[in-house]
Design a protein around this motif. Structure first.
Motif, PDB file in Angstrom:
ATOM      1  N   PRO A  51       7.695  -7.301   7.426  1.00 19.99           N
ATOM      2  CA  PRO A  51       6.690  -8.061   6.667  1.00 19.99           C
ATOM      3  C   PRO A  51       7.297  -9.019   5.649  1.00 19.99           C
ATOM      4  O   PRO A  51       6.724 -10.081   5.377  1.00 19.99           O
ATOM      5  N   ASP A  52       8.469  -8.664   5.092  1.00 16.84           N
ATOM      6  CA  ASP A  52       9.054  -9.499   4.045  1.00 16.84           C
ATOM      7  C   ASP A  52      10.264 -10.317   4.488  1.00 16.84           C
ATOM      8  O   ASP A  52      10.747 -11.160   3.739  1.00 16.84           O
ATOM      9  N   LYS A  95       5.570  -8.715  -1.762  1.00 10.89           N
ATOM     10  CA  LYS A  95       5.571  -9.536  -0.562  1.00 10.89           C
ATOM     11  C   LYS A  95       5.721 -11.003  -0.941  1.00 10.89           C
ATOM     12  O   LYS A  95       4.960 -11.515  -1.765  1.00 10.89           O
TER      13      LYS A  95
END
Length: 268
Positions: A51-52, A95
């Motif tokens: 996700p990051d 994030k």
């Protein structure tokens, strides 16, 4: 700009390879022990999505045939990845607006018994307007078990001055042609010429460090007919203009090439 860590890895890898070659005894026809040859290095493509952050690294299969070269490529990729992961750690779980990203492709350029060359091109994004460019070139000499380095290739100040002069002329010509194509005139043209000339002057000063990234251009007989010097974004032009190159023919280089390498060149 290139990461200081990656630049350091390039220098250390080259020094390690050169030191190993200097320490190693000359090979003989009946040599049984390959003590001077590094252990095999597995070059495996990497595709990782989180996700990051996102990582994509690809290698040419041919590089695995040369363990010391493979070692240098992996060291460069590992340093780029370490820089990315350090930036990811700095997020402390938050994030990012856009995923951090490492995209790095190694491409085989030359593969002959005398010369093997690999290009590294990519970018690392850790926030900001755009990613940091990753540009490197690796020129391996299998028969010498040595990485070819700019400061060992050209042996005198006159050689670096000649390369500097020729590079500046080619880059200034390209700049003028680009302004012509874009129909830039008057004060805007004068300003862009002034700014571009300053960058070119700074990036092509007659010193090996300014010409550290280069790739051989081969003829049909497997000799080097020219050297293409590679300038990463920011060195001689703004980021938006990307990587720039100049090509210097062997005939101009040969008077200044170290004796040990002249046989690699056309006319040597």
């Amino acid at each position: 700009m290139r990461s200081p860590r990656i630049a350091q890895i390039l220098v250390l890898a080259s020094c390690t390879l050169l030191a190993a070659c200097d320490r190693a005894p000359a090979p003989t026809a009946d040599a049984q022990s390959p003590a001077a040859v590094p252990a095999s290095v597995a070059l495996q493509d990497v595709v990782e999505t989180r996700p990051d952050y996102i990582v994509g690294i690809s290698y040419p299969k041919s590089a695995s045939n040369h363990p010391a070269l493979a070692q240098a490529l992996k060291a460069y990729a590992d340093a780029a990845r370490a820089d990315l992961m350090k930036a990811v750690a700095g997020l402390k779980g938050q994030k990012p607006t856009a995923p951090y990203d490492l995209s790095l492709q190694f491409t085989g350029l030359v593969d002959t018994p005398q010369v093997v060359a690999v290009a590294a091109d990519g970018s690392s994004y850790t926030g900001g307007a755009h990613g940091n460019p990753l540009v490197a070139r690796f020129v391996w000499l299998p028969q010498r078990q040595e990485m070819l380095q700019a400061d060992r290739l050209i042996v005198d100040a006159a050689g670096w001055q000649a390369i500097s002069d020729a590079s500046r002329e080619q880059l200034m010509t390209a700049l003028s042609q680009r302004l012509d194509a874009d129909e830039v005139e008057g004060a805007d043209r004068a300003e862009q010429l002034k700014t571009g000339s300053r960058m070119i002057d700074d990036g092509t000063k007659p010193a090996p460090a300014n010409f550290a990234q280069f790739e051989p251009v081969m003829n049909a007989e497997g000799q080097i007919r020219a050297i293409r010097f590679v300038f990463p974004p920011y060195q001689v032009a703004p980021y938006v203009e990307g990587t720039r190159t100049v090509e210097i023919p062997a005939r101009a280089l040969l008077p200044h090439v170290a004796a040990d390498y002249r046989k690699l060149f056309q006319g040597g």
